[in-house]
Design an enzyme around this catalytic site. Structure first.
Site, PDB file in Angstrom:
ATOM      1  N   ASN A 484       0.851  -1.187   0.000  1.00 33.50           N
ATOM      2  CA  ASN A 484       0.000   0.000   0.000  1.00 33.50           C
ATOM      3  C   ASN A 484       0.887   1.236   0.000  1.00 33.50           C
ATOM      4  O   ASN A 484       1.387   1.671   1.024  1.00 33.50           O
ATOM      5  CB  ASN A 484      -0.905  -0.016   1.235  1.00 33.50           C
ATOM      6  N   ASP A 485       1.074   1.803  -1.188  1.00 30.94           N
ATOM      7  CA  ASP A 485       1.937   2.974  -1.344  1.00 30.94           C
ATOM      8  C   ASP A 485       1.484   4.140  -0.477  1.00 30.94           C
ATOM      9  O   ASP A 485       2.222   5.101  -0.281  1.00 30.94           O
ATOM     10  CB  ASP A 485       1.875   3.457  -2.795  1.00 30.94           C
ATOM     11  N   CYS A 486       0.264   4.088  -0.050  1.00 33.60           N
ATOM     12  CA  CYS A 486      -0.322   5.240   0.624  1.00 33.60           C
ATOM     13  C   CYS A 486      -0.371   5.101   2.138  1.00 33.60           C
ATOM     14  O   CYS A 486      -0.850   5.995   2.818  1.00 33.60           O
ATOM     15  CB  CYS A 486      -1.711   5.492   0.070  1.00 33.60           C
TER      16      CYS A 486
END
Ligand code: GLC
Ligand code: GLC
Length: 820
Positions: A484-486
């Protein structure tokens, strides 16, 4: 609720019947080096290998109206001007149809008795787009009309092209010879490549300067030259070079005329760039390319060759279930999309501008899981490219540029999940091909040949990169982000412009850039899921001590997860940099996250205590919606500085409680793994695009391919899809349906048949080519169960377990699996 077309499974096409789709519905042409994007109204662009650095035609992203820039044909017939694809003139057509097929698109328009059918494709091993236009006079009178082609050149570097006008407006150069227009901008200077646009017929004029053709205050919908009914024979000198052919055509009643256009790309060695005069460009290669497709017969042969190539690729794995939607997803569109993600990674779509990201390490490794059965050789090459960007300690550059194949240092490494995907992808490659030699292949670290080590070493450092980077609970450090890049537990950004992933907050500078406290449970679970593949490889190689050592690390990780990361009803998501739980019932928002759960269930973490079923039930209870599983719940309603980007999205979009279809697949796999075939199929059918065809007006994106995200229940546009085509969803949902639900998967020592299907199914049949042999598989479900192979026979002989051994290549074998 409304649909805009239908599937034509026999032809492997989606047929769009209205040009006004809720978003441009696109297709990809090309599979090797020359690529085009083409929408259902012929919008889109072409590039060679790299969508940023070798952009051939220009496109205007985020334009008003949408989808501006493309290969346009204009017909001016007795005062009526129209395009076969409706746009950009948007004259109402008497008939319109767009057929997107495997690597080709056919757009047909009719107006006032004139029919124009345009076939677009990039032939195999060819650096150009072929466009065949068949014009038929279906009226009872002779027709004379004017025909114009149009393509706008991009000045090669797409990023520079849309920003550096002070220079670019003075660089454009062309040459015109006969019916061919050459785009030779910068060719004299530092480039060794040019492009051309040609037609296999004489022309009555041309234009190469955009403003002369379109008119400074007109648009694509009302080009001045077309309005005036003749080309201006303009010659571009700077500004915006284009290529437009003009021809006056007369057709008797019932008569047809075929024109073949080619948009080609040519590279020349430095010493052969010019003719003897040192100015005129050497067109030898262009002539040869033109010669290859200058007649309808050659076009037909090229198209047949392309179709045969796709039939072959798609013939490797084929199923016949009682559900047409499953069949068309598995047999056609999902596999097709997997190949597109292999070719394009995340670079160029109608949501990716082609100038941002290069090839992602995690993305490309996951993509391999979806296409490795189709083209194992190219998977091998890709694996070596990827592993070559790895660092000696097992960390990985997060991205690399396809032209240079070098790691991108702007983004750097420290994404905690990256190395693990390579264990899965190399494992998948060996399982498919049986090619153990890849493990001995020397592969550089950091693109430095002097640091080359066998591929097996790359897997070892990948595995131990996790083990060597644990936090206070013995769980993997979250680093800059995981899958999850975020979810950015080290960013703490309070200023715009600071990248959530790469910005180093002074708070963590001394620790090496990111928190050494924040831990990812998702990476822990991914480690216990992927780790056994590494152990299996070691065992196969007879490295039992190393295998035992690695297994001990996996077992320890499972204990650590149960000790510190099981929240009673599901697994935690992470620990933040203060040591607080993320994704816990104790949290105010974001109490439960999807990402760790599926891998934890499939690793059987805490299975003896019922953790798997509790977790799956919690997902159903808290994350399940009408349109799929949301990523987290409740959605974040404010900015949590300690979580980063995830909480910047309005609830229901993207990583903040959107339906991220990619990780829905992990739950589908887990439900199937746990034997709950009905749940697995319920989740599958919620997100598989063919199942959403009837709600296309809501779903918005193409009903034949997955998008990255569907708006979640907290969003006002609940159910609306975005970011179609270039997503890890393609590979993972193919894995979910083919390997987990239908249960057919390549294993180190054979082909495993272990379905987990809806109880109502009577069974299904499948054809699977595997290591040179063909397996005709029949699955029978007389007792209407979901899972459990009661008996397995090969050519009538019983086989122990559920793995069909590797049988001699060339043969065809009948496999019957009975569930019960
Ligand atoms: C995007 C990225 C992928 C990432 C995901 C979740 O799909 O391409 O790498 O894992 O978003 O943030
Ligand atoms: C943004 C997106 C995320 C994507 C990432 C790639 O953060 O929200 O989905 O993976 O960019 O850099």
């Amino acid at each position: 609720m409304k649909q805009f077309g239908h599937f034509d499974d026999a032809r492997k096409e989606y047929v769009i019947q209205s040009p006004r789709t809720p978003y441009p519905w696109i297709n990809y042409l090309g599979t090797q080096a020359f690529f085009s994007l083409i929408s259902n109204t012929a919008g889109g662009y072409s590039f060679y290998k790299d969508a940023r650095l070798r952009r051939i035609t220009r496109y205007r992203y985020n334009n008003v109206p949408i989808d501006m820039g493309g290969r346009y044909f204009y017909i001016s017939d007795n005062g009526t001007i129209w395009n076969p694809g409706w746009s950009p003139v948007k004259t109402e057509l008497d008939a319109y149809e767009c057929r997107h097929g495997m690597g080709y698109t056919v757009i047909t328009g009719k107006k006032n008795g004139l029919k124009a059918e345009v076939t677009f494709f990039v032939p195999q091993n060819y650096d150009g787009e072929v466009q065949q236009v068949v014009l038929t006079n279906e009226s009872s009178d002779t027709k004379t009309f004017k025909f114009f082609s149009f393509a706008e050149w991009c000045l090669w570097d797409a990023q520079d092209d849309c920003t550096n006008f002070q220079r670019n407006f003075s660089t454009g150069r062309v040459e015109v010879e006969g019916s061919t227009i050459y785009h030779k901008t910068e060719y004299r200077d530092r480039r060794d490549h040019y492009a051309f646009y040609t037609v296999n017929d004489s022309i009555d004029g041309y234009d190469t300067d955009r403003d002369s053709f379109i008119g400074l205050y007109n648009g694509f919908g009302d080009p001045q030259a077309v309005l005036d009914g003749k080309a201006t024979n303009s010659f571009a000198d700077g500004w915006s070079p284009i290529a437009s052919h003009y021809k006056e055509i007369t057709l008797a009643a019932g008569e047809s005329k075929t024109l073949v256009f080619i948009l080609g790309y040519v590279e020349m060695p430095a010493d052969k760039k010019f003719e003897a005069d040192g100015v005129t460009i050497n067109k030898e290669k262009a002539y040869k390319m033109i010669e290859q497709y200058n007649t309808p017969e050659k076009v037909a042969a090229g198209l047949a060759e392309l179709k045969a190539a796709w039939d072959k690729l798609l013939g490797i794995f084929n199923v016949n279930t009682s559900d047409d939607k499953v069949n068309r997803m598995v047999n056609i569109w999902n596999q097709y999309q997997c190949m597109v993600t292999f070719n394009l990674s995340r670079s160029a779509s109608y949501f990716e501008s082609g100038i941002g990201r290069g090839m992602g390490f995690r993305d490309s490794n996951q993509d391999i899981l979806g296409f490795v059965h189709q083209i194992p050789d190219r998977a091998r090459e890709r694996l070596i490219d990827l592993a070559s960007t790895q660092l000696e300690d097992g960390g990985c550059y997060h991205q690399y540029q396809p032209l240079t194949k070098k790691g991108n240092s702007d983004i750097g490494g420290d994404f905690s999940d990256d190395p693990l995907w390579m264990i899965l992808s190399v494992g998948a490659y060996i399982k498919e091909s049986g090619d153990w030699s890849i493990l001995d292949q020397p592969v550089p670290y950091d693109n430095d040949e002097s640091k080359a080590k066998p591929m097996l070493d790359h897997l070892t450092v990948s595995f131990y990169h996790i083990v060597n980077n644990l936090g206070p609970h013995g769980l993997p450090l979250a680093m800059r982000a995981d899958w999850n890049d975020c979810l950015n537990l080290s960013c703490y950004s309070d200023k715009p412009g600071e990248s959530f992933q790469t910005y180093t907050n002074p708070k963590f500078a001394a620790e090496g850039g990111y928190s050494k406290v924040a831990e990812s449970v998702m990476v822990a679970a991914l480690f216990t899921y992927a780790g056994p593949t590494y152990v299996g490889i070691l065992k196969h190689l007879g490295k039992d001590d190393e295998a035992a050592k690695a297994q001990a690390e996996i077992d320890k990780m499972k204990e650590n997860v149960m000790q510190s990361a099981f929240d009673g009803e599901w697994f935690l998501r992470a620990y933040d940099s203060t040591g607080a739980k993320v994704g816990s019932k104790e949290c105010e928002e974001g109490k439960i996250f999807i990402e760790p759960q599926g891998f934890a269930v499939m690793s059987e973490i805490g299975k003896d205590q019922g953790a798997d079923i509790k977790t799956l039930d919690s997902i159903d209870k808290y994350l399940n919606t009408k349109y799929g599983l949301v990523l987290n719940n409740p959605a974040f309603s404010k900015y949590y500085i300690q979580y980063g980007e995830i909480s910047t999205y309005p609830g229901g979009y993207k990583e903040n409680a959107g339906i991220f279809t990619h990780n829905n697949a992990w739950i589908i796999c887990a439900e199937a793994y746990a034997g709950r075939g009905d749940k697995a199929f319920e989740y599958y059918s919620k997100i598989a695009p063919a199942f959403n065809e009837e709600i296309s007006d809501l779903h918005k994106t193409e009903p034949y391919v997955y998008g990255q995200m569907i708006a979640g229940k907290d969003a006002s546009r609940f159910g609306e899809g975005k970011n179609s085509w270039l997503t890890g969803t393609a590979a993972w949902n193919f894995v979910a349906i083919s390997q987990y639900i239908l249960g057919i998967s390549a294993d180190f020592d054979g082909l495993k048949v272990d379905p987990s299907i809806p109880k109502a199914w009577d069974g299904f049949t499948a054809t699977r080519k595997f290591r040179g042999a063909t397996y005709q598989i029949t699955v029978k479900n007389p007792d209407h169960v979901s899972k459990g192979v009661k008996s397995l026979t090969v050519d009538g002989k019983a086989v122990e377990g559920n793995v069909v051994p590797v049988l001699p290549a060339g043969g065809t074998y009948e496999v019957v699996a009975v569930l019960g």
